[in-house]
Design an enzyme around this catalytic site. Structure first.
Site, PDB file in Angstrom:
ATOM      1  N   LYS A   1      28.018  77.435 -29.533  1.00 50.63           N
ATOM      2  CA  LYS A   1      27.367  76.420 -30.366  1.00 50.63           C
ATOM      3  C   LYS A   1      25.862  76.653 -30.373  1.00 50.63           C
ATOM      4  O   LYS A   1      25.274  76.976 -29.331  1.00 50.63           O
ATOM      5  CB  LYS A   1      27.693  75.038 -29.794  1.00 50.63           C
ATOM      6  CG  LYS A   1      27.218  73.863 -30.644  1.00 50.63           C
ATOM      7  CD  LYS A   1      27.621  72.532 -29.998  1.00 50.63           C
ATOM      8  CE  LYS A   1      27.280  71.343 -30.864  1.00 50.63           C
ATOM      9  NZ  LYS A   1      27.739  70.061 -30.285  1.00 50.63           N
TER      10      LYS A   1
ATOM     11  N   SER B   1      30.080  67.089 -33.641  1.00 54.49           N
ATOM     12  CA  SER B   1      29.055  67.988 -34.112  1.00 54.49           C
ATOM     13  C   SER B   1      29.381  69.466 -33.929  1.00 54.49           C
ATOM     14  O   SER B   1      28.795  70.310 -34.585  1.00 54.49           O
ATOM     15  CB  SER B   1      27.750  67.685 -33.387  1.00 54.49           C
ATOM     16  OG  SER B   1      27.881  67.956 -31.993  1.00 54.49           O
TER      17      SER B   1
ATOM     18  N   SER C   1      32.046  65.238 -29.677  1.00 54.71           N
ATOM     19  CA  SER C   1      31.657  66.403 -30.472  1.00 54.71           C
ATOM     20  C   SER C   1      32.444  67.673 -30.196  1.00 54.71           C
ATOM     21  O   SER C   1      32.331  68.641 -30.945  1.00 54.71           O
ATOM     22  CB  SER C   1      30.166  66.693 -30.289  1.00 54.71           C
ATOM     23  OG  SER C   1      29.412  65.784 -31.055  1.00 54.71           O
TER      24      SER C   1
END
Lengths: 490, 102, 508
Positions: free
Chosen positions: A78, A153, A177
């Site tokens: 990420k 996210s 997330s």
């Protein structure tokens, strides 16, 4: 079978057996990114060092050196996690030009286990969002239906694993997330116990809630990644010294007699009908595996989203103060210092981030602290106590990960509250600091993935992974991949 | 819960957070703030035991302490590398003089 | 405004104000002292705290607030804080935590300072100070708290050109500071200075900080206002915080100035503490005045909240006891023991103790060795301190060891050397780094026997009949002239012995 269809543990076995090379493996996934990323926008940047690193691994293997347990395995990270010398943007214009000067602890650990970072995945700006639509670099599309969001996210990480642009990925979870996008994309995602995985190098959204975790197709792969990334880190004061239990070794221990709690409130109103059905089907699977299903109550979790939307923005308003145009961010044109601050932050942050900074700043400001932050922190205590009590009776708590399958791009962008309610089942685990995993159950009639959430006691990731693994032994849902070319509509 | 914020308060919060918002953005920000605050006002209804201790962090262990040992600093070139403006020695920022406040 | 007519100078309040004298006003002073703790590394990272290195050469991802970097607290900073707290009679917290103080400034990398809000490491304590007005009297200044926090960096503003950039150096960022806050118990500028001197001395004794004010290792802000009697009641003027106090003199002078300024302002406008918020004024060393510092509307809204990146520190009773047991004797204890056990006058004891532990140890060794603490004090308090000052040396660099010094004083006490010769010997010892024995040899000093002395006195009497007459006629002081001459003829002659013998020979 093509490489992209293989699970990480199989890839590692084949690499170790010399059946494939790290170079081939990395090459294969880089090609898939090249081909498919324009459709999915799962990656913000791709590593230009991955092939070089793969060759180095192959050479070391040839030379007979002993290699780490992930040697040659490509992994996506990420973009809110620092990888030295790589762009690390957190999905923000603010950090568009930022090159991380250091590796996050988990990246260090993954690298020394031989994993190869192939790219940085798309995310909601500073992890604030549930759809990856808040990325400065454009939204990511769900590979199961590209008109839908992948969740957020960590939407890029979820989409790239589901779309097989990377065998496994790392995400971070502040209010869901990891789990919510895992659920939307039909993969497995684990949010570990707070303190289980070092946050050093994770760009903070809300420090007391953030936790890094694996996003993989199977629970077994998550266990494999946890064996590398979990554990005490002296550079993170909130990192726990608690012994890491060997999840891989305990995966097959039978579930017979395990007590699983179900909170009826979480299976009633507001829940998408199909989600309810599929979760009930999953409960039957666990019963067959020998689990005892018991009803539990978590009375304060209904206030969790409200508490979360005070606590997280408060911490964020302070965590994001460092993005000020002085040392490493975007800087806007200005004539004096104050103007520089205001323009930089006005132009460098996206709307949702600005909104949450505003909310947090307001809630912490003089005269409001007690009514908001303090009150929310007290409610947080009650939520934790609910879990403490529930875990006296049961070993795991089962429910849906999200109230609905993936929604359409743009569906909630004008309605922050509707978006926030996508986190309704996931935020409590962050508030309480406990581990939770999302695993795919039978998809909806329109082919959209649905996720089951298991929550466990602090530091009992091994039980979560074991239950998830044995569920996956009994069900095929984690093995299916979206068809290519991707469906554009659902 | 306190009343929802009036526009002057929204302006003040934006100033406190050092975020430039134009008139339109200020208005819409105020509306969203109001929406969220009215949503979180449900916390008011939560009954709490009198002696409840706020829970600020998910980990309640103590004493993460390091010894007073020097670590090599990051070379200046590398630290300043990401800076929007520097002279190779210092970070440079616009001068701190009178705010051209509206 | 119509109201202003009522409040104009013609109103009775105003007349009353004019009648009050400045001397009736009580000055209320509280101090906030920032002490840089003497650690090798910074409070939350491993960068060096050394002063004066090249700009931005002592920073890392943590102290520059890079994304994702996290702080970990320095053990020694905690220990030094506890040591300081114990020395100031503070209650040491059993559990202490960290809070964020949020504000924007370019030399504050994270946009917040890690500090302590509601659980400071040191709770209430006190420090007794000697006031200059009444020697020997002490005043107790209560300490409210002392908390640990990280320092900010340095901004260098170019004032010559308004358009030029400011430069930021983050070397100092993250250096550990202990902020010591007193109650408003201080009543005069001199007391403020005395407090700071004593505090500085203690911090030196306990090795917590070198307190170099030029380098900013000791910084002080003073909160000042007045309590003025008016019509049987006390009126308090608005509180002013004076910043930029870089020397003890600045502290003293700024308070004196500020008290006068507040009094005049009050006479003029009658504003009280209820009418005006706390104001920040800066001390200007050039003009010797305080000037109002411009404040942003939001500067006071620091939005403190617990730092979620750090966890609480629990301090065990045993750890506090250990630090307590290792604590050196404090200046006040040493002064007391110099007075009671070594018979020094309080002022003399204060001079010795004010020189630091090294001089005290030197004194103790010499006083014990020569068995005459008064003589030891006279010599060390005057000669040694003067020489150290001239040589710009510390006592550790002083070339005469306490043993050698003791030997010298023994000779003086025995009368073998008189004061003057003794000092010559000491000078030689210092200059050539030699023992007293060698110095005596080098200076050609040898004992004068009685017959030599008799001959010397007889010669003097013969050659100075006029002086002898003066002495005989009652001018006893004239004998000094003969003693002077005796020294010229034979420098080794002991003036005391010469005087005694001459007196005997002349007046019989």
């Amino acid at each position: 079978m093509t490489l992209s269809a293989l699970n990480a543990d199989i890839i590692v076995d084949q690499l170790n057996a010399g059946e494939i090379t790290a170079t081939d493996c990395v090459q294969h996934f880089l090609e898939r990114i090249e081909t498919h990323n324009s459709d999915l926008n799962a990656f913000i940047s791709v590593s230009d060092k991955a092939l070089e690193q793969a060759e180095a691994i192959d050479n070391r293997r040839k030379a007979g050196e002993s290699l780490g347990c992930l040697a040659g395995l490509p992994i996506a990270i990420k973009d809110g996690i620092c990888v030295a010398g790589q762009p690390t943007t957190a999905g923000s214009k603010m950090l568009e030009k930022f090159s991380a000067p250091y590796d996050a602890t988990i990246v260090e650990r993954l690298k020394s286990a031989g994993a190869i970072v192939i790219g940085k995945t798309n995310m909601d700006e500073f992890a604030m969002g549930s759809s990856t639509e808040n990325s400065y670099f454009g939204s990511t599309n769900n590979p199961w239906a590209t008109d839908r969001v992948p969740g957020g996210s960590s939407g890029g990480s979820a989409a790239c694993v589901a779309g097989r642009l990377a065998p496994v990925a790392i995400g971070s979870d502040t209010g869901g997330s990891i789990r919510q996008p895992a659920s939307f994309c039909g993969i497995t995602g684990l949010k570990p116990t707070y303190g289980r995985v070092s946050r050093y190098g994770l760009i903070a959204f809300a420090s007391s809630l953030d936790q890094i975790g694996p996003m993989t197709r199977t629970a077994k792969e998550s266990a494999l990644l946890m064996s590398v990334i979990a554990g005490f880190d002296p550079r993170d004061s909130t990192s726990s010294k608690e012994q890491v239990s060997d999840s891989l070794a305990s995966l097959e221990i039978p579930l017979k007699g395990i007590r699983i709690g179900v909170c009826r409130d979480h299976l009633n109103e507001g829940l998408h009908l199909e989600v309810k059905t599929k979760i009930n089907d999953a409960i039957s699977v666990f019963k067959q595996l020998g689990a005892n299903i018991e009803e539990i109550e978590l009375p304060h979790t209904k206030s969790a989203v409200a508490a979360y939307y005070i606590i997280a923005p408060c911490e964020a308003s302070s965590n994001l103060a460092r993005y000020d145009g002085v040392r490493y961010t975007f800087r806007a044109q200005a004539n004096d210092l104050e103007e520089m601050y205001r323009n930089t932050r006005g132009q460098g942050f996206g709307d949702e981030v600005k909104q949450r900074i505003m909310l947090g700043t307001y809630a912490l400001s003089s005269g409001y602290y007690e009514a908001y932050y303090l009150k929310a922190s007290k409610v947080r205590r009650m939520i934790k106590q609910d879990y403490d009590e529930a875990f006296q009776k049961v070993d795991l708590i089962l429910g849906p990960t999200t109230p609905t399958p993936a929604f359409k791009l743009g569906q909630h962008t004008q309605d922050p509250l509707a978006m926030y309610l996508a986190d309704i089942f996931t935020v409590s685990a962050n508030l309480a600091g406990i581990p939770a995993i999302s695993v795919p159950v039978e998809p909806s009639s329109t082919g959209l993935p649905i996720g089951l959430q298991l929550q466990g006691r602090a530091f009992e990731e091994n039980i979560l992974l074991r239950a998830a693994h044995q569920f996956q032994n009994e069900t095929p849902w984690h093995t299916t991949s979206p068809s290519e070319p991707w469906r554009t509509q659902s | 819960m306190p009343d929802t914020p009036e526009q002057p308060i929204v302006n003040q919060v934006a100033r406190l957070a050092r975020i430039h918002l134009d008139e339109q953005q200020l208005k819409s920000s105020g509306e969203k703030l109001e929406q969220i605050l009215s949503f979180v006002s449900q916390l008011e209804q939560v009954e709490l035991p009198e002696d409840v201790i706020p829970f600020f962090g998910a980990i309640e262990s103590v004493n993460a302490i390091r010894d007073d040992q020097l670590q090599t600093s990051v070379p200046r070139e590398k630290i300043l590398d990401n800076a929007p403006e520097s002279d190779g020695e210092f970070y440079l920022v616009p001068p701190v003089f009178k705010q051209t406040d509206s | 405004m119509e109201d202003s007519v009522l409040n104009s100078n013609s109103n009775p309040q105003s007349t009353n104000r004019q009648a009050v004298s400045f001397n009736d006003a009580k000055i209320i002073i509280g101090l906030e002292v920032h002490v840089q703790l003497d650690t090798d590394s910074k409070l939350f990272c491993g960068c060096s705290t050394r002063f004066g290195e090249a700009a931005n050469s002592q920073t890392c991802v943590i102290c520059t607030g890079m994304p994702g970097a996290l702080p970990v607290i320095n053990r020694r900073a905690l220990e030094l804080s506890i040591r300081t707290g114990l020395s100031l009679n503070c209650r040491i917290a059993r559990s202490t935590k960290w809070d964020r103080k949020n504000y924007f400034y370019p030399d504050l990398p994270k946009g917040y300072q890690i500090s302590q809000f509601d659980q400071p490491i040191c709770g209430p304590g006190h420090l007794d100070i000697q006031t200059t007005e009444a020697s020997g009297q002490s005043r107790r200044i209560r300490i409210e708290r002392a908390h640990l926090e990280e320092d900010a960096g340095k901004s260098i503003h170019d004032e010559s050109s308004r358009r030029q950039s400011s430069k930021i150096d983050l070397n100092r960022t993250g250096t550990p500071l202990l902020e010591i806050v007193t109650h408003p118990d201080i009543r005069t500028a001199a007391e403020a200075k005395a407090f700071l001197s004593e505090l500085k001395l203690i911090l030196n004794y306990i090795d917590v900080s070198d307190c170099n004010m030029q380098q900013g290792n000791l910084r002080c802000d003073a909160n000042v206002n007045l309590h003025i009697p008016l019509g049987g009641e006390q009126v308090a003027t608005p509180i002013v915080e004076i910043k930029n106090l870089n020397s003890f003199r600045a502290v003293e002078r700024s308070i004196t100035f500020e008290a006068q300024r507040q009094f005049e302002a009050w006479q003029e406008n009658g504003l009280t503490i209820a009418d005006a918020p706390k104001q920040t004024r800066g001390w200007n060393d050039q003009t010797q005045t305080t000037t109002l510092q411009r404040e942003k509307e939001d500067s006071a809204d620091y939005r403190y909240f617990p730092d979620p990146d750090l966890i609480a520190v629990n301090i065990e009773e045993t750890q506090i006891e250990l630090i307590q047991s290792q604590l050196v004797q404090l200046p006040s204890t040493l002064r007391e023991s110099l007075v009671t056990e070594y018979n020094l006058k309080p002022d003399d004891a204060a001079v010795i103790v004010s020189q630091g532990r090294g001089v005290v140890d030197y004194f103790l060794e010499v006083a014990d060795g020569c068995q005459d603490s008064r003589i030891a004090n006279n010599w060390i308090g005057q000669e040694v301190l003067r020489q150290l000052n001239e040589l710009n040396q510390t006592i550790r660099q002083y070339p005469v060891s306490p043993q050698q010094f003791t030997e010298l004083l023994k000779l003086v006490i025995a009368g073998t050397l008189d004061q003057t010769r003794g000092k010559e010997v000491l000078n030689a010892m210092v200059e050539h780094s030699i023992s007293s024995e060698e110095a005596i040899k080098q200076l050609g000093i040898k004992p004068v026997d009685n017959s030599e002395l008799v001959t010397l006195c007889e010669t003097l009497i013969d050659e100075n009949q006029k002086v002898v007459e003066q002495i005989r006629s009652g001018n006893e002081k004239a004998i000094g002239m003969l003693i002077g001459k005796a020294r010229k003829i034979n420098p080794n002659a002991n003036p005391g012995l010469v005087k005694a013998m001459l007196s005997k020979m002349i007046t019989g």
